[in-house]
Design an enzyme around this catalytic site. Structure first.
Site, PDB file in Angstrom:
ATOM      1  CB  CYS A  11      25.718  67.179  64.031  1.00  0.00           C
ATOM      2  SG  CYS A  11      24.692  68.486  63.343  1.00  0.00           S
ATOM      3  CB  CYS A  85      25.032  61.876  65.788  1.00  0.00           C
ATOM      4  SG  CYS A  85      25.839  60.524  64.937  1.00  0.00           S
ATOM      5  CB  CYS A  89      25.695  57.524  64.002  1.00  0.00           C
ATOM      6  SG  CYS A  89      25.657  59.303  64.192  1.00  0.00           S
TER       7      CYS A  89
END
Length: 137
Positions: A11, A85, A89
């Site tokens: 996250c 995120c 990512c």
């Protein structure tokens, strides 16, 4: 996938959702799953309300610390679970990616964090089933 599944929770701040998920997966798998967590912009410490919510169900996440997301962490994982995120990512072919759309516990009180924790637990239990790992109750 290796003999011992490797799961990475990601996250933004790695202070709430991903820490709770990692704590639950580690606890419920009884060590049968290798668990990591990271954040695209890690906070300085774990959200104390998340710590308290987890303490209520007997899971201690105080030993964790927010960590920065690295390409190596993604490469070393079989399953990468993102929780807001965004584009930070990294994507590597051959990895299994799941996106868990969950409310962010940041700035929330305990009453608001409990349902987030409970939803994470439900999803972690489902993940264990998918991985063929019997939960250690």
């Amino acid at each position: 996938m290796s003999d011992k599944p490797r799961v990475l929770f990601v996250c933004v701040h790695n202070a709430g959702r991903s820490q709770m998920a990692a704590g639950l997966l580690g606890h419920l798998s009884g060590g049968a799953v290798e668990v990591r967590s990271a954040g695209s912009a890690p906070a300085d410490s774990i959200n104390p309300v998340a710590v308290e919510a987890m303490r209520e169900i007997g899971v201690d996440i105080t030993t964790g610390a927010p960590a920065v997301l690295t390409d190596d962490a993604v490469r070393a994982s079989d399953v990468v679970i993102t929780m807001g995120c965004g584009d930070a990512c990294p994507y590597f072919p051959g990895k299994r990616y799941l996106d868990w759309d969950l409310d962010d516990p940041a700035g929330q009180g305990l009453e608001a964090v409990r349902p987030i924790r409970d939803e994470i637990r439900r999803r972690v239990e489902d993940l264990l089933t998918e991985l063929g790992v019997r939960p250690a109750r």
